[in-house]
Design a protein around this motif. Sequence first.
Motif, PDB file in Angstrom:
ATOM      1  N   MET A  63     -21.589 -68.255  87.329  1.00  0.00           N
ATOM      2  CA  MET A  63     -20.301 -68.020  87.596  1.00  0.00           C
ATOM      3  C   MET A  63     -19.760 -67.680  86.287  1.00  0.00           C
ATOM      4  O   MET A  63     -20.043 -68.200  85.141  1.00  0.00           O
ATOM      5  CB  MET A  63     -20.050 -69.536  88.154  1.00  0.00           C
ATOM      6  N   PRO A  64     -18.882 -66.577  86.345  1.00  0.00           N
ATOM      7  CA  PRO A  64     -18.225 -66.247  85.138  1.00  0.00           C
ATOM      8  C   PRO A  64     -17.453 -67.206  83.978  1.00  0.00           C
ATOM      9  O   PRO A  64     -17.964 -66.948  82.958  1.00  0.00           O
ATOM     10  CB  PRO A  64     -17.462 -65.082  85.669  1.00  0.00           C
ATOM     11  N   ALA A  65     -16.672 -68.012  84.836  1.00  0.00           N
ATOM     12  CA  ALA A  65     -16.215 -69.085  83.932  1.00  0.00           C
ATOM     13  C   ALA A  65     -16.900 -70.045  83.373  1.00  0.00           C
ATOM     14  O   ALA A  65     -16.572 -70.854  82.542  1.00  0.00           O
ATOM     15  CB  ALA A  65     -14.943 -69.551  84.886  1.00  0.00           C
ATOM     16  N   ASP A  66     -18.196 -70.302  83.882  1.00  0.00           N
ATOM     17  CA  ASP A  66     -19.022 -71.372  83.624  1.00  0.00           C
ATOM     18  C   ASP A  66     -20.249 -70.888  82.633  1.00  0.00           C
ATOM     19  O   ASP A  66     -20.700 -71.791  81.844  1.00  0.00           O
ATOM     20  CB  ASP A  66     -19.780 -71.923  84.893  1.00  0.00           C
ATOM     21  N   ASP A 196     -13.038 -64.519  91.546  1.00  0.00           N
ATOM     22  CA  ASP A 196     -11.999 -65.049  90.498  1.00  0.00           C
ATOM     23  C   ASP A 196     -10.807 -65.331  91.009  1.00  0.00           C
ATOM     24  O   ASP A 196      -9.862 -65.560  90.322  1.00  0.00           O
ATOM     25  CB  ASP A 196     -11.883 -63.714  89.564  1.00  0.00           C
ATOM     26  N   SER A 197     -10.568 -65.494  92.265  1.00  0.00           N
ATOM     27  CA  SER A 197      -9.074 -66.003  92.950  1.00  0.00           C
ATOM     28  C   SER A 197      -9.239 -67.298  93.798  1.00  0.00           C
ATOM     29  O   SER A 197      -9.020 -67.068  94.951  1.00  0.00           O
ATOM     30  CB  SER A 197      -8.388 -65.030  93.532  1.00  0.00           C
ATOM     31  N   HIS A 274      -9.284 -67.645  85.281  1.00  0.00           N
ATOM     32  CA  HIS A 274      -9.411 -66.628  86.062  1.00  0.00           C
ATOM     33  C   HIS A 274      -8.412 -65.376  85.510  1.00  0.00           C
ATOM     34  O   HIS A 274      -7.540 -65.770  84.769  1.00  0.00           O
ATOM     35  CB  HIS A 274      -9.077 -66.985  87.380  1.00  0.00           C
ATOM     36  N   HIS A 275      -8.579 -64.239  85.775  1.00  0.00           N
ATOM     37  CA  HIS A 275      -7.714 -63.197  85.484  1.00  0.00           C
ATOM     38  C   HIS A 275      -6.166 -63.477  85.843  1.00  0.00           C
ATOM     39  O   HIS A 275      -5.420 -63.125  85.005  1.00  0.00           O
ATOM     40  CB  HIS A 275      -7.936 -61.889  86.380  1.00  0.00           C
ATOM     41  N   LEU A 332     -19.885 -66.676  72.640  1.00  0.00           N
ATOM     42  CA  LEU A 332     -18.976 -67.508  73.127  1.00  0.00           C
ATOM     43  C   LEU A 332     -18.101 -68.207  71.892  1.00  0.00           C
ATOM     44  O   LEU A 332     -17.087 -68.770  72.278  1.00  0.00           O
ATOM     45  CB  LEU A 332     -19.841 -68.690  73.707  1.00  0.00           C
ATOM     46  N   TRP A 333     -18.523 -67.884  70.862  1.00  0.00           N
ATOM     47  CA  TRP A 333     -17.426 -68.372  69.649  1.00  0.00           C
ATOM     48  C   TRP A 333     -16.314 -67.573  69.616  1.00  0.00           C
ATOM     49  O   TRP A 333     -15.541 -68.060  68.975  1.00  0.00           O
ATOM     50  CB  TRP A 333     -18.302 -68.341  68.331  1.00  0.00           C
ATOM     51  N   VAL A 334     -16.215 -66.504  70.256  1.00  0.00           N
ATOM     52  CA  VAL A 334     -15.059 -65.897  70.493  1.00  0.00           C
ATOM     53  C   VAL A 334     -14.461 -65.779  71.732  1.00  0.00           C
ATOM     54  O   VAL A 334     -13.256 -66.409  72.058  1.00  0.00           O
ATOM     55  CB  VAL A 334     -15.465 -64.375  70.261  1.00  0.00           C
ATOM     56  N   TYR A 335     -15.165 -65.888  72.977  1.00  0.00           N
ATOM     57  CA  TYR A 335     -14.885 -66.030  74.510  1.00  0.00           C
ATOM     58  C   TYR A 335     -14.062 -67.443  74.410  1.00  0.00           C
ATOM     59  O   TYR A 335     -12.906 -67.624  74.562  1.00  0.00           O
ATOM     60  CB  TYR A 335     -15.989 -65.925  75.140  1.00  0.00           C
ATOM     61  N   GLU A 336     -14.884 -68.732  73.888  1.00  0.00           N
ATOM     62  CA  GLU A 336     -14.201 -69.902  73.932  1.00  0.00           C
ATOM     63  C   GLU A 336     -13.614 -70.468  72.521  1.00  0.00           C
ATOM     64  O   GLU A 336     -12.664 -71.142  72.702  1.00  0.00           O
ATOM     65  CB  GLU A 336     -15.428 -70.971  74.704  1.00  0.00           C
TER      66      GLU A 336
END
Length: 626
Positions: A63-66, A196-197, A274-275, A332-336
Amino acid sequence: MRKVVAALSLALALGAAASAQAPSTRAIKLAVDARLAPRKVLHAKLAIPVSAGPLTLSYPKWMPADHSPDGPIANLTGLKFFADGKAVPWRRDPVEMYDIHLQIPPGTRSLSVDLDFLLSAPGPTIDFSGSASSQLLILMWNQVLLYPKGAPANRILFEPSLQLPEGWKFNTSLPVASQSGNQIDFAPVDVELLVDSPVQSGRYTRVIPLSENPRHEVDVAADDAWALEIPPALIENYKRLVAEASALYRSHPYRSYHFLLTLSDNVIRLGQEHHESSDDRVPEHTLVDPNARLTNATLFPHEFTHSWNGQFRRPSGLATPDFQQPMNGEMLWVYEGLTDYLGTILAARSGLWTPEQTREQLASLASMLDHRVGRTWRSLQDTADAAQILYFAPSEWASMRRGTDFYTESVLLWLEVDVRLRKLTNGQRSLDDFCHSFYGGAKGLPVVEKFGFDDVVAALNSVASYDWRALLRQRLEATNSGAPLEGITSGGWQLVYNDVPNEFIAANQAVSGAIDLTSSLGLVVRGDGYVQDAIAGMPGFESGLSPFMRILGVGDRPFSIEELGRAVENAKSNETPIKLLVSNTGSLETITIPYHGGLRGPHLERAEGVRDYLSEILKPLAGETR
């Protein structure tokens, strides 16, 4: 409820599946019946265009957000397939268990699929299917669909519909094609954007407009009507959040944005990006409890920031073509991490936190990392590389193991970058300028642009020339004791400890019921007496305490966090060690701790003679807060 009726031209332009297994250009029809959601059951029917021959269908796994392979396939039940009314046998792949293999009979143009999904209630383990109570449901589409394996997710078109319980309303970022009573037909959408929705629905809902052009709104669902009464001052903070984010990013990678806020004690706690929306779930009393409101203040700023950082701009290793490909979390140090930093800054700039509260939060974070003995063996980079392991690690032994520290430690990393940019340019440029350029290309559509480490370095160099590659690699790969405090000290402050309680730690204690003695005994103890963490080298651990032990008594009195805190404070004025009665897997023992330093709280104290860059960072961009 606000209905959005629009054609989804983006999805139609992308077209249908390109898979050789599903050559038809027709969309997959997905009908979800949620009328039994209060009883924790969803029914779904799919009609999938097919042709004769072998077919593999996949249930979403990564899952993209996980950033983890946690698609809840264990709760998928009642799976049946039919071709022209006749059952089609199926078999799960014995290795890749999210894949289903079938042989489609000659002449078949559409495969019918029946399935059920079991919605779990919150429990002691993480279960992302815990999304319904008797009064509400957050529908996560990945729970109730299969799709042909092999085609990119943004090339597989779905026509989704939803039937809700009588009297329920809904909110979502998905455009609606039509609605009749509790039957909603959504516009065609590719499966990547569909997953994503999420759709938030329930008996008690409210829509709070924040801005127009583009529209931003808070969509609230709760178990009780009283919880919908959000304090007006908080709504004003949310409006300023939208303004501050617009000033920082100077773009909007969405057509409209929905903060889907769920206030319930009966669903899993969650903040998920989500977007065009965020799925934000907190306990029912959160917004009327000052302590809970303080500790959850960055929820909206963090998830909102993800629309730019993580959704619009996404690390290449996390931008996989479908939900089956493994993700690489090295960035992930950028993403999160950068999102956590920017969420902190936006909370201050929008007034969700005062500058003093922001400093208290930074001090508590720095103190936690200052006592993270796992930093001597596990680098910040490894916490990102091992994200799919650490997300599901228990909270016990957090100091020795380290957890998902790419969130927390990266706040200090990006604070250092921000301060250094300001110092290099005498305060003329900053990380704000990085955000203007790096996220400024969004044009109102939910699309993904990939980036890598080199792109981050190049963007920083465009703001101010420096050896950013060496600095970032040094911070990411370091294994040493003590928190990386350069951003705090160069920013005009220093980390100190004294007998004044830290406001943020005190609020966390009031909300969680646990007592945080990190900077005194080196312990975190839950309200039931169980030791959650014991830090090597600190008095508690060195005296014999460790996680999973349970404190039954403090001195001659039964355990409570109040008694434990009192004993630590009282030990300042006498030479008697702190005495604890402890149960260790069935055995009782008495542990004495020779500690007399009292309760110690971390704080940031102004450093004389150093420019106060931190206060400059926290100033609003869109005007002064009231």
